[in-house]
Structure formats: structure tokens, C-alpha cells
Design an enzyme around this catalytic site. Structure first.
Site: not given
Lengths: 253, 198
Positions: B178, B180, B78
Site C-alpha cells: 500500500h 498510500e 494490492c
């Protein structure tokens, strides 16, 4: 193409997922961490956990439940309930939330939105608005729907966005838990008034309701609780049906 | 050991948790020495571009640039990916790493900003970071500024216009989304980064 999000909401009371009708008559629906994982496996795009009695009981968010739920969850995770100041928000992020939702505290002190956004970014701040139709308008209620504020929901949404909210979580109290469909007029009115994403909540009952709130309501995301917890609608099945109805969704996933 | 650079970004814990899940050893640090000692570096990030100015204090920026040019696998997530470029309209006074040419810009006014949600990738073949990732996979985004499409771009996403979803130049990788928070697809990408043999 950016897809429409399906968000599973866990209303948590005393460490258990519960669900009521019009904010009352709560029923047990299981363990938060188990429910969150199951919904993620089924294809939920996000999980929202609301500690629904934190504000009315005047206590802080249950951080142990947040951290246990976050541990094996690899989709966005929003936590709300009992966040009254910046330090409460920091603790919830530390426990594993990606976003916080603030409702009553933001109405009481609207500068809280900007304070949290300045530290954690606007994308991490969801302003939740509980509203009910009163005298032809939409009035804001706080403390889990227990206290009326006399404020207009559309104006409040606009102010929240101006103060740095990243998303609006808009709940129709009239429709909450009734499975009679989202209040598309409410959602459309707010979506047109702000330039940030609007999450529609309250009233989800069938695939048709989701199609309506994405098309007519112009919602960016739709949130539901009862229909997912009690197995009335499986998220995977719902997304398959939305896909067939030409609503852009993350499917297969 | 993977060093996750701590400059106060919001998604540190989520990034660490995902690597924990994959069984990768990580250290969350803002010490240049600890970054230098690690064999892989992750620069996470979410928030305002100016937050990256913290890197300029205490020698962290130099440590990162040195490691990146020395061939150590580096992943910017990001804001961490945007840092790889020369800078951003969001904080013009704050310099990026300049490893990639170009600057980050706001989204056009024709679309809502921030860009929040799951959007699809268009993957260019041959990316090591995106190995075993279906070319039209969905990933999760939340950002208000976008990086331009450049020679190093390995995946694009469309929102208002096309922007860089993933970049790759030698040992330097970046993703605007993202991983994650992008379910199985995201975990696969982080696993690829752990496995990247450079």
C-alpha cells in the site's frame, strides 16, 4: 524480512490525548493530530487511536477527530472505541481509518466481527482484548476495563480469529501504564493459539521490554502510549536500539 | 486527471488523500465514461478478490482493459495489482484482466496469514515506478494472497517464499503493498506514477 511493528497509541478523551495508569488517573498528553504526526515522523509503524470513553459514555466515535488525524497521516491508522455496529465501522472508515478496533461490542455480539470483515476485509478488523490475571487464568474485561465478563482471553482470541478478525490487540490491564514490562506469558499464550498477528500492549517501559515481548512473547507488534507521549522513549531511538539488538524493525525510515 | 476506480474497496479514501497531498487532481468514479476521460487510472483495492466482479457490470472492465491497452498509465494497488493477473485461488470463478500471466495463491502454511506489516523490497533496476526508491526500502503490506514472480516483476518481497511486490509492463503498473500507507517511500512511488511520461 517482515519487521516487528512499533505502534504508538493515542488514548483520546474529549478530543485530547490522555494516558492513565491501569486504566485510571488520566493525564493530558496533547492534540491527537499533532501527536500522530509527531510519532509518524519519529518512525512509528502505525498509529492507533482509541476513544476511551465512547463506550462507557454510550456515544459514537468522534469522527471529526478521526478525520483530522487521518488527513496528513501516511502510515496505517486504526481507530477504536464506540463502534457497536456495522454502520459505526463504515463511518469510521469513511472518516479515514484503515482499520477499526472493536472490543466490548464484539464480546456482546461476536457476529459483528464477521459482518465488518465481510464488508471491509479481515485486514481491517482488529479485535481488542483487555485482560487481567484472575485465578491463574486471563479474564476478558470490557467497557474500558470496567466490566468483567468471566470469559477466557485465549479462547476469546481464538474465536475472534475464527470469526474473521485480522489482528488481535492484546492489552494486559495488570501492566497498563506501569512501565514494568509487557506480560510476555500472556502474549506468548495468545500468539501460539491464533494464526493471525498479535499486538502486545500494556507495560512498555524500556527497550528491553520490547526485545522481550518480540522474542519471548512472540508478538508481531508492540504498542505503547505513555513512554512515547511523555518523551521517556523516542520511537526513533527505540528502533535504533532494537535494530542493534537484532530485532528486525523498519529502520532507518 | 487521475480516475480512482470505485468498486467499493476499502482504501479509496486513503489513496485519494495521498494524491491530494501530492497536489494531483483525482476523481473517484465507477462511470466508464469518467474513466475513459481521465489520463491516468488507479485501481485501488483491499479485501476479497470476488469484490472485483463489480468491474464486470456496467462496462467498467472493458473500459479499463481498453485504456490499459491504449497506453494510458494504469496503477493497480494490492487487489488492484492481483487483478492484472489471470485470476486468484481466492475466487476461482472471478476472472482477472489477464494482462500478466499467472494466478495468485495463498501463502504457504509455514507463515502467519494475512501478511501484515512492513516488509522490505528487493528492487530490480530500471523501474520507472520505483525511481528514487532505495533498493531495500520498507513498504506496508496487508494481504492473504500473493502474485507470482513473472517477467514484469520489478520488485520482490520474501514472506514464506518470494512474491511479486511490484510489476511493470509498458504503461501498466502494479504494487502489492500500500503506497498510500508506506510513508515517504510510498508517496515517492505515487509521485513517480503521476510523473510517468508515457
Amino acid at each position: 524480512m517482515l519487521t516487528k511493528r512499533i505502534i504508538a497509541c493515542l488514548d483520546v478523551d474529549e478530543g485530547r490525548v490522555v494516558k492513565g495508569v491501569r486504566f485510571l488517573d488520566l493525564r493530558d498528553a496533547g492534540d491527537p493530530a499533532d501527536c500522530a504526526s509527531a510519532h509518524a515522523r519519529d518512525g512509528a509503524d502505525e498509529i492507533v487511536l482509541l476513544d476511551i470513553t465512547a463506550t462507557s459514555d454510550k456515544r459514537h466515535t468522534m469522527l471529526d477527530v478521526v478525520s483530522r488525524t487521518a488527513r496528513e497521516l501516511f502510515i496505517p491508522f486504526t481507530v477504536g472505541g464506540g463502534i457497536r455496529e456495522l454502520s459505526d465501522a463504515a463511518a469510521v472508515f469513511e472518516a479515514g481509518a484503515d482499520k477499526i478496533a472493536i472490543n466490548s461490542a464484539a464480546v456482546r455480539d461476536s457476529t459483528l466481527i464477521g459482518k465488518i470483515a465481510a464488508r471491509f476485509g479481515s485486514q481491517a478488523v482488529v479485535v481488542a482484548i483487555d485482560t487481567r490475571r484472575v485465578n491463574g487464568g486471563f479474564e476478558v474485561f470490557i467497557a474500558g476495563g470496567r466490566i468483567s465478563t468471566g470469559r477466557d482471553a485465549v479462547l476469546w482470541a481464538r474465536e475472534a480469529a475464527d470469526r474473521g478478525a485480522g489482528e488481535i490487540l492484546l492489552t494486559s490491564m495488570d501492566r497498563d501504564g506501569t512501565q514494568s514490562g509487557f506480560d510476555c506469558e500472556l502474549v506468548q499464550t495468545v500468539a501460539a493459539a491464533v494464526s493471525i498477528p498479535v499486538i502486545a500492549s500494556g507495560g512498555a517501559g524500556s527497550t528491553r521490554d520490547f526485545v522481550d515481548v518480540f522474542r519471548d512473547g512472540r508478538a508481531d507488534a508492540a504498542l505503547a502510549a505513555s513512554i512515547f507521549h511523555f518523551g521517556i522513549e523516542n520511537i526513533g531511538q527505540l528502533k535504533r536500539e532494537l535494530y542493534v539488538a537484532n530485532v528486525p524493525v523498519r529502520w532507518p525510515c | 486527471m487521475i480516475a480512482i476506480v470505485d468498486y467499493g474497496a476499502g482504501n479509496l479514501n486513503s489513496v485519494k488523500k495521498a494524491f491530494d497531498h501530492l497536489g494531483a487532481a483525482t476523481v473517484v468514479t465507477r462511470q466508464p465514461a469518467a474513466v475513459a476521460a481521465a489520463d491516468r487510472i488507479v485501481l485501488p483495492g483491499v479485501g476479497h478478490f470476488s469484490a472485483l466482479s463489480i468491474l464486470d457490470n456496467g462496462g467498467l472492465r472493458d473500459a479499463l482493459l481498453q485504456d490499459a491497452s491504449a497506453g494510458k498509465p494504469f496503477l493497480g494497488i494490492c487487489l488492484g495489482m492481483q487483478w492484472l493477473f489471470e485470476g486468484s485461488e481466492e475466487a476461482p470463478e472471478c476472472a482477472g484482466a489477464g494482462i500478466l500471466a499467472g494466478r495468485c495463491h495463498r501463502f504457504p502454511s509455514s507463515v502467519k496469514s494475512p501478511h501484515v506489516g512492513w516488509n522490505s523490497l528487493t528492487v530490480r533496476g530500471g523501474s520507472r515506478l520505483l525511481r528514487n526508491v532505495a533498493p531495500d526500502s520498507f513498504v506496508y503490506y496487508t494481504h492473504s494472497y500473493q502474485a507470482p514472480v513473472v517477467a514484469a516483476t520489478t520488485a520482490q518481497t520474501e514472506y514464506g517464499a518470494r512474491f511479486s511486490a511490484a510489476v511493470e509492463q509498458g504503461n501498466v503498473f502494479g504494487v502489492q503493498f500500500h503506497p498510500e500507507k508506506s510513508s515517504k517511500v510510498g508517496l515517492q512511488i505515487l509521485k513517480n506514477f503521476c510523473d510517468a511520461d508515457l
